[in-house]
Design an enzyme around this catalytic site. Structure first.
Site, PDB file in Angstrom:
ATOM      1  CE  LYS A   1      -1.655   1.425   4.336  1.00 12.24           C
ATOM      2  NZ  LYS A   1      -1.491   2.685   4.129  1.00 12.24           N
ATOM      3  CG  ASN A   2       2.143   2.479   3.325  1.00 12.61           C
ATOM      4  OD1 ASN A   2       1.096   2.779   3.180  1.00 12.61           O
ATOM      5  ND2 ASN A   2       2.072   2.289   5.244  1.00 12.61           N
TER       6      ASN A   2
ATOM      7  NE  ARG B   1      -0.059   9.500  10.548  1.00 15.10           N
ATOM      8  CZ  ARG B   1      -0.233   8.828   9.450  1.00 15.10           C
ATOM      9  NH1 ARG B   1      -0.736   7.907   9.921  1.00 15.10           N
ATOM     10  NH2 ARG B   1       0.401   8.292   8.508  1.00 15.10           N
TER      11      ARG B   1
ATOM     12  NE  ARG C   1      -7.298   3.895   5.692  1.00 16.77           N
ATOM     13  CZ  ARG C   1      -6.819   5.176   6.564  1.00 16.77           C
ATOM     14  NH1 ARG C   1      -7.017   5.257   7.656  1.00 16.77           N
ATOM     15  NH2 ARG C   1      -5.925   5.856   6.055  1.00 16.77           N
TER      16      ARG C   1
ATOM     17  CB  CYS D   1      -5.204   9.707  12.216  1.00 17.66           C
ATOM     18  SG  CYS D   1      -3.397   8.789  12.387  1.00 17.66           S
TER      19      CYS D   1
ATOM     20  CG  ASP E   1       3.829   0.875   9.329  1.00 15.34           C
ATOM     21  OD1 ASP E   1       3.821   1.573   8.357  1.00 15.34           O
ATOM     22  OD2 ASP E   1       3.365   2.637  10.003  1.00 15.34           O
TER      23      ASP E   1
HETATM   24  C1  EPZ Z   1       4.140   6.868   6.516  1.00 16.33           C
HETATM   25  O1  EPZ Z   1       3.533   7.768   7.182  1.00 16.33           O
HETATM   26  C2  EPZ Z   1       3.294   5.842   6.219  1.00 16.33           C
HETATM   27  N1  EPZ Z   1       2.399   5.984   5.379  1.00 16.33           N
HETATM   28  C3  EPZ Z   1       2.971   5.219   7.751  1.00 16.33           C
HETATM   29  O2  EPZ Z   1       2.480   4.156   7.795  1.00 16.33           O
HETATM   30  C4  EPZ Z   1       3.340   4.368   8.559  1.00 16.33           C
HETATM   31  O3  EPZ Z   1       3.790   4.046  10.177  1.00 16.33           O
HETATM   32  C5  EPZ Z   1       4.849   6.402   8.909  1.00 16.33           C
HETATM   33  O4  EPZ Z   1       4.998   6.638   7.008  1.00 16.33           O
HETATM   34  C6  EPZ Z   1       6.121   5.505   9.781  1.00 16.33           C
HETATM   35  O5  EPZ Z   1       6.994   4.964   8.862  1.00 16.33           O
HETATM   36  C7  EPZ Z   1       2.741   6.289   3.916  1.00 16.33           C
HETATM   37  O6  EPZ Z   1       3.382   5.260   3.294  1.00 16.33           O
HETATM   38  C8  EPZ Z   1       0.749   5.931   3.133  1.00 16.33           C
HETATM   39  P1  EPZ Z   1       6.458  10.286   8.777  1.00 16.33           P
HETATM   40  P2  EPZ Z   1       4.422   9.548   7.230  1.00 16.33           P
HETATM   41  O7  EPZ Z   1       5.500  11.346   8.281  1.00 16.33           O
HETATM   42  O8  EPZ Z   1       4.656   9.267   6.344  1.00 16.33           O
HETATM   43  C9  EPZ Z   1       6.379  13.420  12.360  1.00 16.33           C
HETATM   44  C10 EPZ Z   1       0.329   2.796   7.561  1.00 16.33           C
HETATM   45  O9  EPZ Z   1       0.294   2.077   8.711  1.00 16.33           O
HETATM   46  N2  EPZ Z   1       6.747  14.713  11.262  1.00 16.33           N
HETATM   47  O10 EPZ Z   1       7.233   9.290   8.122  1.00 16.33           O
HETATM   48  O11 EPZ Z   1       2.899   9.848   7.437  1.00 16.33           O
HETATM   49  C11 EPZ Z   1       5.133  12.677  12.273  1.00 16.33           C
HETATM   50  O12 EPZ Z   1       3.902  13.189  12.873  1.00 16.33           O
HETATM   51  C12 EPZ Z   1       0.635   4.358   8.301  1.00 16.33           C
HETATM   52  O13 EPZ Z   1       0.270   2.205   6.584  1.00 16.33           O
HETATM   53  C13 EPZ Z   1       6.125  15.502  11.354  1.00 16.33           C
HETATM   54  O14 EPZ Z   1       6.609  15.608  12.566  1.00 16.33           O
HETATM   55  O15 EPZ Z   1       4.813   8.887   8.383  1.00 16.33           O
HETATM   56  C14 EPZ Z   1       6.235  11.001  13.190  1.00 16.33           C
HETATM   57  O16 EPZ Z   1       5.895  11.626  14.256  1.00 16.33           O
HETATM   58  C15 EPZ Z   1       0.410   4.608   9.496  1.00 16.33           C
HETATM   59  N3  EPZ Z   1       5.878  16.550  10.533  1.00 16.33           N
HETATM   60  C16 EPZ Z   1       7.059  11.768  12.451  1.00 16.33           C
HETATM   61  O17 EPZ Z   1       7.555  12.732  11.779  1.00 16.33           O
HETATM   62  C17 EPZ Z   1       6.013  16.011   9.347  1.00 16.33           C
HETATM   63  O18 EPZ Z   1       6.084  17.265   8.533  1.00 16.33           O
HETATM   64  C18 EPZ Z   1       7.306  10.642  10.770  1.00 16.33           C
HETATM   65  O19 EPZ Z   1       6.023  10.191  10.179  1.00 16.33           O
HETATM   66  C19 EPZ Z   1       6.403  14.655   8.820  1.00 16.33           C
HETATM   67  C20 EPZ Z   1       6.095  13.776   9.817  1.00 16.33           C
END
Ligand code: EPZ
Length: 426
Positions: A22-23, A126, A401, A121, A309
């Site tokens: 998915k990702n 996030r 999902r 969420c 995840d």
């Molecule tokens: C991706 O989410 C994945 N989703 C998530 O999978 C996964 O849990 C996550 O990466 C971590 O591996 C997709 O790829 C579609 P991040 P993403 O930006 O990109 C903070 C699932 O179950 N952050 O790497 O949204 C954020 O709050 C989903 O399939 C900021 O502060 O995660 C988090 O604490 C859930 N500012 C950390 O960074 C930003 O601008 C990592 O988030 C962006 C992120």
């Protein structure tokens, strides 16, 4: 609303095929916005979030072969020849935060984008500040109006961008914004996940010039134009890891096919330590539960560390391992919603801030439980497979999902699991 009904205690035996990731699929679909023409995708997973993303592309003007998508296994064509809009509406974004991935490609191709800011969420606030700051560094003018981010930028220019946290979709968004920018963009502290590398590989096949994929420094040299093509989605490492752990909670042995073991090194080494007998080949993982599990400590980290995840899933496994397991969630601030539900099944778990201490019990007992987010739902399925008696999991739209027909795949290897209409009115 559907529910899953699981009668625990049936050991698993046989083989399960892993679907496309998915990702990886979501950013790859977003990349089609960068240039017109007809793309073909193989191994696209049939999931709620992918279906939603295809509808988002349609809303932007793309032509999608939904018949091929719904048929089940065929390659799916996506034609982004002419874009009719550059807006991702709140209705779509609120159901799927990954819609933010259209921001970079839309600004890069049309010079403008209007994307609803994703709300929080279940697993955390996030924010997307790093996505926005990166685009501003490349010369985009951003404004926030009524919950939407409006971005304008005729031709983006290359910049050096440092991510405070190695954000997965942030790295993907900026990579897509940079491929046709003027000059070179350097992404520092970039995410190294296989899904990020898969997107970069696709962009390079489209004519982009990206180096350093899979490392913390990714360099993108802007090119004039890109071309469409045919792409295959990599296997879903989170689905594969979930099934390896299913053999742990249910007992028995499984062969997980069309997987990519190299993407699961941290996970497989931990599961080996926990006592599961694991063998791997080029595109398969064989796991055997020898009957006894010992506790292991887990700390989720960005790739190549243990993936957040799979944190809920390994917690389900640890509930009946002998000893104490300390599980620390370092990526999201609220990713322990599965704890209360697992405790309803008799698990002994104490949470303290970002850590959970799991004391192994002999066996869980079945109970009616509620899914709260995608991966928490998967952990309840794993717990139900090993529990004594029947477990009913409500609100499994969360599960749909990210897992393609999980009950069919598990039933095909001996699990007593079926999907039913939920009798609860909520
Ligand atoms: C991706 O989410 C994945 N989703 C998530 O999978 C996964 O849990 C996550 O990466 C971590 O591996 C997709 O790829 C579609 P991040 P993403 O930006 O990109 C903070 C699932 O179950 N952050 O790497 O949204 C954020 O709050 C989903 O399939 C900021 O502060 O995660 C988090 O604490 C859930 N500012 C950390 O960074 C930003 O601008 C990592 O988030 C962006 C992120």
């Amino acid at each position: 609303m559907d529910k899953l009904v699981i009668k625990g205690g049936k050991p698993l035996k046989g083989s399960i095929r892993v679907s496309g990731a998915k990702n990886a699929a979501l950013p790859m679909l977003a990349a089609t916005l960068l240039t017109g023409g007809s793309f073909i995708f193989e191994n696209l997973p049939r999931l709620r979030d992918v279906r939603t993303f295809l509808h988002l592309l349609k809303e932007l003007g793309a032509k999608i072969d939904f018949a091929a998508y719904e048929e089940g296994e065929r390659p799916v064509s996506v034609d982004t020849g002419s874009l009719a809009s550059y807006e991702a509406s709140y209705d779509l974004v609120r159901t799927m935060r990954a819609s933010i991935l259209v921001l970079g490609p839309l600004v890069s191709r049309t010079g403008k984008a209007r994307v609803s800011l994703p709300g929080g969420c279940a697993i955390g606030e996030r924010p997307v500040d790093m996505h926005l700051k990166g685009l501003e560094r490349m010369g985009a003018k951003l404004s926030l109006k009524k919950g939407y981010v409006e971005a304008k930028g005729k031709r983006l220019k290359g910049a050096e961008i440092y991510f405070d946290i190695p954000t997965v979709t942030g790295t993907e968004n900026i990579m897509m914004a940079a491929v046709m920018a003027k000059g070179t963009t350097i992404l520092k502290n970039a995410a190294r996940e296989p899904e990020v590398v898969a997107l970069g590989d696709m962009l390079n096949e489209m004519g982009a010039r990206i180096s350093g994929l899979g490392t913390a420094t990714v360099v993108v040299e802007g090119v004039k134009d890109l071309r469409p093509g045919k792409f295959r989605v990599i296997p879903d490492r989170i689905e594969a890891g979930t099934f390896v752990m299913a053999a742990g909670t249910a007992g028995g042995s499984l062969k997980i096919e069309q997987a990519e073991p190299a993407h699961l090194e941290a996970v497989l080494s931990k599961l080996n330590q926990a006592g599961l007998k694991i063998k791997t080949g080029k595109d398969w993982i064989r796991v055997e539960n020898k009957g006894h599990l010992n506790s292991v400590d887990i700390k989720t980290m960005p790739y190549p560390g243990f993936p957040t995840d799979l944190q809920a899933q390994i917690m389900a496994l640890m509930t009946t391992a002998s000893g104490l397991s300390v599980i620390t969630e370092t990526i999201f601030e609220n990713r322990f919603m599965h704890v209360a539900e697992l405790k309803r099944m008799g698990a002994d778990i104490k949470t303290e801030g970002r850590s959970a201490v799991v004391r192994g019990v002999k066996r869980l007992h079945g109970a009616p439980v509620m899914a709260t987010d995608l991966r928490a739902s998967a952990s309840l399925v794993l717990a139900g497979l090993g529990a004594k008696g029947t477990t009913e999991i409500h609100r499994i739209y969360h599960l749909d999902r990210g897992y393609q027909a999980i009950e069919k795949k598990l039933a095909s290897v001996g699990a007593d699991i079926r999907r039913e209409k939920a009798d609860m009115p909520y």
